[in-house]
Design an enzyme around this catalytic site. Structure first.
Site: not given
Length: 746
Positions: A296-297
C-alpha cells in the site's frame, strides 16, 4: 458451485469501457520529452532493439525476463522497485507508472490516469458494496470486463478490489463486498477475471494486471485515535483462515490475479508488508501467485517511521524485499535499497527476484512487445469510452443491487399514472430521476444535517401524493480515513424523517444512501414510513435506477451483503477487537451473521420483492460418507471431525436441486441462498453460506436451481489451530424457510 435453469437474464459483456490510444489520457507509457511516444521493444522503428533477447516475443516469458535483468545495473534495477518506474534509454525502455485505480470505474485517483477534453471521464458503476448486493456473479465479471483500462494496449490496475470483513463503522465500507467470505471470494475472482482475461485466447496474457487489496486483517482506518498506520491487528489462527484469508486466496487461485497489495497495519506484531510468512510463505508459496506483491502506498515508510519496526531505513528496505515485496507504491525502496545491498542487509539476487516478478507481469501485458497499435486493442479510442452499453450496464448494476427492506401493502411500487405529484426531500435527493411533477427540497444543507428545514419539508409533503425521503451519508462522513463512531443517521435527519412522515398525505418511501448500515429502528417501526430502500452509492445512473424501482419498472432483487446492527452494538464493541467469535465470559457478542446472535436491525441476506417466491426441495442426499484409510484413529475412537485432506476429499460432492416458484403476478429475479448450520464443534459458525444463485422467474412460473456441494470445501470448518476440518454429525441445510438435514459420517 451452482447452476440454474431459466436464469436471470445474462448481462451483456463489453470489451473495454476506458480505452486509450496513443497521445490520450493517462500518464503515458512513454518518455514525455519525446515528440512521439516511445514503446519498449519497438523493433520496427528501432531495429537495433532486435538484438535483445527480452524483445524476442518467440521466447518464453522467463527467458525474456532473465535476459532483461542481466543487462541492468543495480541502480537501474532499483528504479523498477517503485510505482513510478524509471526509464532505461540505452535499452529503449520508457518510464512506466504502475498506479491506476478502477474500483467501480476507472478513476482519476493515482498518477497513472488523467482525463482531458477528449475523454473527460469514464463510466461510474455503483460502489462495490451495492454491486455485491446483487449477488449476481455474472454481473461481477461483466463490470470487470467493462471496467478495463486499456490505454494503448494493456496496463495494470492497482486497485480493483478490496478484501475486508469490515465493521459497520468502517470508512472504507463502500469499497467492500460485504461480510461473508464466500460472497467476497466470488466477487473478487469474478471481477478480476473480467478485468484480466485477454481476448486473444492466450491463458498467460493479460488485458490488465489487477490487484487485490488490502492484505490482510485490515479492518480499521481511523477510530477513536487509533489509525491504520499504527494498528496491530491481533487475529487468531482460526479467524485468519476462516474469515480474513479466504477472499484473498480465491482472488489468487480462482481469479488468477496478477497482484496482491499488503496493508499498512501490523498482524500479530509484524507489519503486513514485512512478514515473510504472509507474503512469500502464503501468497507466493501456498497460493502460487503468478505476478507481483505491492505495498500500500508508503507502507514501507510507515513501518519504519510510524511503527518503528526497524532501526534504520536500510533495514526496512531489506525486510520488505526479503519478506517477498516486489513493488513499493511510493519512493522508499528507491531511496534506500542500494544502501541496503551495499551494507550487506540484502543480496542483489533478492532485488533481481523482485524486479523479475514485475517484469514478468509487464511481459504478460505486452509492454515489451513494441507499438501497441499493432496489437489486439490497438484500434480502441474515445468512441469506446462510456458507450451507451456501458451506461446501461451501470444502470442495470444499480437496479440489481438496490435492496427493498420494508414495504407495507399498497406502498411500492408507485403508479406513474395514479401519482400526479411527488415530494422528494433529503440531503441526497438531487439525483432522483422523477417521472411525475416533483418538488425537491434538500431538507438539510448537507448530510451532517445540523439544522433541518422541518416546516418547509412538512408543507411540501402534505401537498404531494407521495413522498420520497433520500437520506444517509457521503464521503464527508464515510470514506478512507474516516471510520464512524455512530451508526445512527447524522444530525437532524431522524427528526426530518419523522416529522415529514407525520405530515405526509400519501405513502412515505425512505431511501438510505450509504456503504455501511444504520440503526434505523425508529423508521422500521414507524407505520407512517411505508417503504424503506437501501441504495448504497449507486453510481452515475443511481437516480434513474432508484426511480425504476420506485415506479415498478424494475422489481427489486438486491439483498443485504452485511448485517445492520443497533447503536448499542458499536457502543460496546471496539473496532480494535478483531475476534469474530463471541466470548460469553467477557460479553463480547461476536461479528457478522455467522457468529453474532444478538439483536439486529436487518441481517445479511435480507431483502424483499414485489412478488412472492417459494422454494421446494427436489433432490438432496440425507447422508454422505467420508472415506478414511484403514487404521485411522476415528475407526477406534469417536471423532467430532476429520481433516479435509485430498485423499478423503477427492470427488466427494453431491447435488442439490431446488424448484423456485414465483407465486405472484410480477416477474422478477430472486437470489437463492444455500446456507449450512454445521455441528457445534470447534466454535463453528452458527450458519454459513455455501452458495448463491440469481434466477429470473416470470410471474406464476417456476425455475430449477442446481447447487453442486463439494463436501470438503463447502461443508468444512476451520478448527482452533487453523486446520480445515469436516465436522461429523448433522448439518442442517437452509434455503429460505426450507430446511434439510444431512448426516456426515465416516
Amino acid at each position: 458451485m451452482a447452476s440454474v435453469i431459466n436464469s436471470a437474464p445474462k448481462v451483456t459483456v463489453f470489451l473495454c469501457f476506458l480505452s486509450c490510444f496513443s497521445h490520450f489520457l493517462s500518464s503515458p507509457k512513454w518518455v514525455l520529452a519525446q515528440s512521439s511516444p516511445v514503446f519498449a521493444c519497438d523493433v520496427e522503428n528501432n531495429p537495433t532493439l532486435g538484438q535483445f533477447g527480452f524483445c524476442n516475443t518467440s521466447l518464453e516469458t522467463a527467458a525474456r525476463v532473465a535476459d532483461l535483468v542481466k543487462r541492468l545495473t543495480l541502480e537501474e534495477k532499483i528504479g523498477f522497485l517503485v510505482n513510478s518506474a524509471a526509464s532505461v534509454s540505452r535499452l529503449g525502455i520508457p518510464k512506466y507508472e504502475w498506479w491506476s485505480e478502477a474500483l467501480h470505474g476507472v478513476s482519476y485517483v493515482g498518477p497513472g490516469t488523467h482525463f482531458n477534453s477528449v475523454v473527460p471521464g469514464a463510466t461510474s458503476f455503483p460502489q462495490v458494496i451495492l454491486t455485491a448486493a446483487s449477488f449476481n456473479a455474472s454481473l461481477f465479471e461483466a463490470i470487470g470486463k467493462s471496467n478495463v483500462q486499456c490505454w494503448i494496449s494493456r496496463v495494470d490496475i492497482l486497485v480493483p478490489k478490496r478484501q475486508h470483513i469490515p465493521r459497520p463503522q468502517m470508512g472504507k465500507r463502500p469499497g467492500d463486498s460485504g461480510e461473508d467470505p464466500l460472497l467476497s471470494s466470488k466477487y473478487a475472482s469474478g471481477y478480476v477475471r473480467g478485468l484480466q482475461q485477454s481476448d486473444d485466447g492466450s491463458p498467460d496474457r493479460l488485458k490488465v494486471a489487477a490487484c487485490c487489496k488490502h492484505y490482510t486483517a485490515y479492518d480499521l482506518d481511523n477510530w477513536k485515535g487509533v489509525d491504520r498506520f499504527h494498528f496491530n491487528a491481533v487475529v487468531t489462527k482460526q479467524d485468519m483462515d476462516d474469515t480474513f484469508q479466504p477472499p484473498f486466496k480465491s482472488c489468487v487461485i480462482d481469479g488468477n490475479v496478477a497482484s496482491v497489495m499488503c496493508s499498512y497495519n501490523q498482524v500479530n506484531g509484524k507489519p503486513a508488508c514485512a512478514d515473510p510468512d504472509l507474503l512469500s510463505g502464503i501468497v507466493r508459496g501456498e497460493w502460487k501467485l503468478n505476478g507481483y506483491i505491492v505495498s500500500d502506498c508508503d507502507s514501507v515508510d510507515v513501518f519504519y517511521n510510524s511503527q518503528h519496526y526497524t532501526k534504520t531505513p536500510e533495514e526496512a528496505a531489506a525486510k520488505a524485499i526479503l519478506a517477498g515485496l516486489d513493488l513499493n507504491c511510493g519512493s522508499f525502496l528507491g531511496q534506500h535499497t542500494e544502501a541496503a545491498v551495499k551494507g550487506g542487509l540484502v543480496d542483489e539476487s533478492a532485488v533481481d527476484k523482485a524486479v523479475s516478478n514485475n517484469f514478468a507481469t509487464l511481459m504478460r501485458l505486452g509492454f515489451f512487445d513494441g507499438n501497441p497499435s499493432k496489437a489486439i486493442y490497438g484500434k480502441l479510442g474515445p468512441k469506446d469510452v462510456c458507450t451507451s452499453e456501458h451506461q446501461e450496464l451501470a444502470r442495470e448494476a444499480a437496479r440489481q443491487g438496490i435492496v427493498l427492506l420494508k414495504n407495507s401493502k399498497g406502498s411500492l411500487p408507485l403508479s406513474p399514472t395514479a401519482i400526479k405529484t411527488l415530494a422528494v426531500i433529503g440531503p441526497n435527493a438531487n439525483g432522483l430521476t422523477a417521472l411525475v411533477a416533483t418538488t425537491y427540497l434538500p431538507g438539510c444543507s448537507n448530510v451532517a444535517c445540523g439544522t433541518a428545514q422541518i416546516d418547509e419539508a412538512k408543507k411540501i409533503a402534505a401537498a404531494a401524493d407521495a413522498t420520497v425521503l433520500i437520506v444517509g451519508i457521503d464521503q464527508s462522513i464515510e470514506a478512507e480515513g474516516r471510520d464512524r463512531v455512530n451508526i445512527q443517521l447524522p444530525g437532524q435527519q431522524p427528526l426530518l424523517i419523522t416529522e415529514v412522515a407525520k405530515a405526509s398525505k400519501g405513502n412515505v418511501i425512505l431511501v438510505v444512501m450509504s456503504g455501511g448500515g444504520f440503526d434505523i429502528s425508529f423508521a422500521k417501526n414507524d407505520d407512517k414510513i411505508t417503504s424503506i430502500l437501501w441504495v448504497g452509492y449507486p453510481g452515475e445512473a443511481g437516480g434513474a435506477a432508484i426511480a425504476d424501482v420506485i415506479f415498478g419498472f424494475y422489481n427489486p432483487s438486491g439483498r443485504l451483503p452485511m448485517t445492520w446492527y443497533p447503536q448499542s452494538y458499536v457502543d460496546k464493541v471496539p473496532m480494535t477487537n478483531m475476534n469474530m467469535r463471541p466470548d460469553p465470559a467477557s460479553g463480547y457478542p461476536g461479528r457478522t451473521y455467522r457468529f453474532y446472535t444478538g439483536e439486529t436491525i436487518y441481517t445479511f441476506g435480507d431483502g424483499l420483492s414485489y412478488t412472492q417466491f417459494n422454494h421446494h426441495l427436489v433432490q438432496a442426499p440425507k447422508s454422505v460418507s467420508i472415506p478414511i484409510e484403514e487404521g485411522h484413529s476415528c475407526h477406534s475412537s469417536k471423532c467430532k471431525s476429520v481433516d479435509a485432506v485430498q485423499e478423503s476429499c477427492q470427488n466427494l460432492a453431491f447435488d442439490i436441486h431446488l424448484r423456485v416458484n414465483n407465486a405472484g403476478n410480477i416477474s422478477g429475479s430472486h437470489t437463492v441462498f444455500l446456507f449450512s448450520s454445521p455441528p457445534s464443534v470447534h466454535n463453528s459458525p452458527q450458519k454459513h453460506l455455501l452458495g448463491f444463485e440469481k434466477v429470473f422467474v416470470t410471474a406464476k412460473a417456476k425455475a430449477l436451481v442446481r447447487f453442486k456441494v463439494d463436501v470438503c470445501k463447502d461443508l468444512s470448518i476451520v478448527d482452533e489451530l487453523g486446520t480445515r476440518k469436516v465436522a461429523l454429525g448433522l448439518h442442517v441445510l437452509h434455503v429460505g424457510n426450507l430446511k434439510h438435514s444431512l448426516n456426515v459420517r465416516i
